[in-house]
Design a protein around this motif. Structure first.
Motif, mmCIF file in Angstrom:
data_model
loop_
_atom_site.group_PDB
_atom_site.id
_atom_site.type_symbol
_atom_site.label_atom_id
_atom_site.label_comp_id
_atom_site.label_asym_id
_atom_site.label_seq_id
_atom_site.Cartn_x
_atom_site.Cartn_y
_atom_site.Cartn_z
ATOM 1 N N ILE A 76 9.158 11.514 11.262
ATOM 2 C CA ILE A 76 8.645 10.291 10.637
ATOM 3 C C ILE A 76 7.119 10.391 10.614
ATOM 4 O O ILE A 76 6.460 10.187 11.637
ATOM 5 N N PRO A 77 6.554 10.712 9.439
ATOM 6 C CA PRO A 77 5.099 10.868 9.344
ATOM 7 C C PRO A 77 4.403 9.541 9.067
ATOM 8 O O PRO A 77 5.036 8.497 8.929
ATOM 9 N N ASP A 78 3.087 9.616 8.970
ATOM 10 C CA ASP A 78 2.243 8.486 8.552
ATOM 11 C C ASP A 78 2.361 7.266 9.451
ATOM 12 O O ASP A 78 2.223 6.125 8.991
ATOM 13 N N GLN A 79 2.612 7.487 10.730
ATOM 14 C CA GLN A 79 2.731 6.364 11.660
ATOM 15 C C GLN A 79 1.345 5.893 12.097
ATOM 16 O O GLN A 79 0.445 6.699 12.306
ATOM 17 N N THR A 98 0.151 13.179 8.193
ATOM 18 C CA THR A 98 0.563 12.735 6.860
ATOM 19 C C THR A 98 1.839 13.446 6.416
ATOM 20 O O THR A 98 2.151 14.547 6.889
ATOM 21 N N LYS A 99 2.526 12.826 5.490
ATOM 22 C CA LYS A 99 3.783 13.364 4.965
ATOM 23 C C LYS A 99 3.591 14.776 4.396
ATOM 24 O O LYS A 99 4.480 15.623 4.502
ATOM 25 N N GLU A 100 2.457 15.020 3.788
ATOM 26 C CA GLU A 100 2.194 16.318 3.176
ATOM 27 C C GLU A 100 2.200 17.467 4.189
ATOM 28 O O GLU A 100 2.430 18.615 3.812
ATOM 29 N N ILE A 106 4.310 17.748 6.640
ATOM 30 C CA ILE A 106 5.680 17.981 7.108
ATOM 31 C C ILE A 106 6.445 18.657 5.972
ATOM 32 O O ILE A 106 6.958 17.995 5.064
#
Length: 154
Positions: free
Chosen positions: A77-80, A45-47, A49
């Protein structure tokens, strides 16, 4: 002004000796600052990174390639939506692009350091990520309205 006795080529710029030391130094200095790019796509998740992770990745990229950090680009690139081996446990793919400083032996060292960082900082095990290495020709990378082919003189 020093005049080159032989043409400045991409091979010269990649670190081979030029017969004129002044030209070799100038070309070598320009080559060292050109364009490393590291991209990591992950299902984290973005959090997870943090800005610190990005900063440390940039410093690592500069160090392993011996290039000035001011030219390094790091993109996570998170959340993939992705799986690795049929599992959606934390995983990633990475892409390292550079003008020079990549090759059969160099990539082994680069991989070791990138995998160590990713495992320690992001918790993604080494067996859950692939890295692709691309040593691009100077004509395939643009910068400042032209290409490195023109900037390097070949």
């Amino acid at each position: 002004m020093r005049v080159a006795r032989e043409p400045i080529t991409e091979e010269n710029a990649r670190g081979t000796r030029h017969s004129d030391p002044g030209v070799a130094t100038c070309v070598s200095a320009l080559w060292r600052v050109t364009m490393p790019y590291l991209e990591i796509a992950t299902n984290l998740t973005k959090e997870k990174i943090t800005p610190e992770i990005l900063t440390n990745l940039s410093k690592l990229l500069s160090a392993i390639l011996g290039k000035a950090e001011q030219y390094c680009v790091v993109r996570v690139i998170p959340d993939q939506l992705m799986t690795f081996g049929g599992s959606s446990d934390p995983c990633a793919t990475a892409l390292l692009i550079s003008l020079g400083k990549l090759g059969v032996e160099e990539n082994k060292g680069h991989a070791a350091k990138i995998y160590e960082f990713v495992e320690n900082s992001l918790g993604i095990p080494g067996d859950r990520m692939y890295i692709q290495f691309f040593d691009k020709p100077s004509s395939e990378i643009g910068y400042k309205g032209t290409t490195f082919h023109q900037l390097l003189g070949r």
